[in-house]
Design a protein around this motif. Structure first.
Motif, mmCIF file in Angstrom:
data_model
loop_
_atom_site.group_PDB
_atom_site.id
_atom_site.type_symbol
_atom_site.label_atom_id
_atom_site.label_comp_id
_atom_site.label_asym_id
_atom_site.label_seq_id
_atom_site.Cartn_x
_atom_site.Cartn_y
_atom_site.Cartn_z
ATOM 1 N N MET A 34 0.839 -1.171 0.000
ATOM 2 C CA MET A 34 0.000 0.000 0.000
ATOM 3 C C MET A 34 0.880 1.228 0.000
ATOM 4 O O MET A 34 1.808 1.350 0.784
ATOM 5 C CB MET A 34 -0.807 -0.012 1.272
ATOM 6 N N SER A 35 0.510 2.072 -0.838
ATOM 7 C CA SER A 35 1.329 3.270 -0.965
ATOM 8 C C SER A 35 0.713 4.402 -0.154
ATOM 9 O O SER A 35 -0.380 4.276 0.425
ATOM 10 C CB SER A 35 1.450 3.637 -2.436
ATOM 11 N N GLY A 36 1.379 5.491 -0.106
ATOM 12 C CA GLY A 36 0.906 6.631 0.683
ATOM 13 C C GLY A 36 -0.376 7.205 0.097
ATOM 14 O O GLY A 36 -1.245 7.713 0.820
ATOM 15 N N GLY A 37 -0.526 7.114 -1.235
ATOM 16 C CA GLY A 37 -1.749 7.623 -1.868
ATOM 17 C C GLY A 37 -2.952 6.789 -1.508
ATOM 18 O O GLY A 37 -4.068 7.294 -1.314
ATOM 19 N N ASP A 38 -2.708 5.453 -1.389
ATOM 20 C CA ASP A 38 -3.815 4.572 -1.017
ATOM 21 C C ASP A 38 -4.255 4.842 0.421
ATOM 22 O O ASP A 38 -5.449 4.851 0.735
ATOM 23 C CB ASP A 38 -3.372 3.106 -1.151
ATOM 24 N N ILE A 39 -3.285 5.039 1.287
ATOM 25 C CA ILE A 39 -3.619 5.320 2.682
ATOM 26 C C ILE A 39 -4.372 6.646 2.785
ATOM 27 O O ILE A 39 -5.344 6.780 3.529
ATOM 28 C CB ILE A 39 -2.328 5.315 3.545
ATOM 29 N N ALA A 40 -3.924 7.622 2.052
ATOM 30 C CA ALA A 40 -4.608 8.930 2.071
ATOM 31 C C ALA A 40 -6.026 8.783 1.534
ATOM 32 O O ALA A 40 -6.970 9.405 2.038
ATOM 33 C CB ALA A 40 -3.832 9.941 1.253
ATOM 34 N N GLY A 41 -6.209 7.933 0.545
ATOM 35 C CA GLY A 41 -7.551 7.697 -0.003
ATOM 36 C C GLY A 41 -8.454 7.020 1.011
ATOM 37 O O GLY A 41 -9.645 7.352 1.140
ATOM 38 N N LEU A 42 -7.862 6.039 1.763
ATOM 39 C CA LEU A 42 -8.646 5.361 2.803
ATOM 40 C C LEU A 42 -9.013 6.327 3.933
ATOM 41 O O LEU A 42 -10.125 6.309 4.447
ATOM 42 C CB LEU A 42 -7.859 4.157 3.356
ATOM 43 N N VAL A 43 -8.082 7.169 4.316
ATOM 44 C CA VAL A 43 -8.355 8.152 5.378
ATOM 45 C C VAL A 43 -9.430 9.119 4.906
ATOM 46 O O VAL A 43 -10.365 9.455 5.641
ATOM 47 C CB VAL A 43 -7.062 8.891 5.795
#
Length: 125
Positions: free
Chosen positions: A1-10
């Motif tokens: 998981m990349s940082g963009g995916d985490i930001a999308g989940l948040v």
């Protein structure tokens, strides 16, 4: 998981929380609208019989006013007839009665004048 995916989940989690927070006032507003609809229906159901009663009362009042108008017309006609009758009485019997009364007063005055001259003693004769 990349940082963009985490930001999308948040961001999706924050959006879900925001939707849940906004859903509460919308549900309460829906309940207010339901209560308003119920109140308006109750007012409408209560007002309809009241309007029917007012309509019946106005119709009855109009009928009574028509009767009163007829009575007032009859009273007006009776007043005019009584006025004409009193004028007729004054013209036919009033004038002769006044003349008879004046004549009888004159005769009484003349007799009273003759009596007073008979009962007075003469002054030098």
């Amino acid at each position: 998981m990349s940082g963009g995916d985490i930001a999308g989940l948040v961001a999706a989690g924050v959006f879900a929380v925001l939707v849940a927070i906004l859903a509460v006032p919308v549900l309460k507003l829906g309940k207010v609208f339901d209560e308003m609809r119920t109140t308006i229906k109750a007012l409408s159901d209560g007002t309809t019989p009241l309007i029917d009663e007012v309509t019946a009362t106005v119709s009855t009042t109009n009928a009574q006013l028509a009767k009163v108008d007829g009575i007032a017309t009859n009273v007006s006609d009776a007043t005019a007839n009584i006025s004409a009758l009193s004028s007729l009485f004054a013209a036919t019997l009033g004038q002769p009665l006044i003349k008879v009364a004046a004549f009888s007063y004159g005769v009484r005055s003349a007799f009273a004048g003759r009596r007073s001259t008979r009962t007075r003693p003469s002054r030098g004769r």
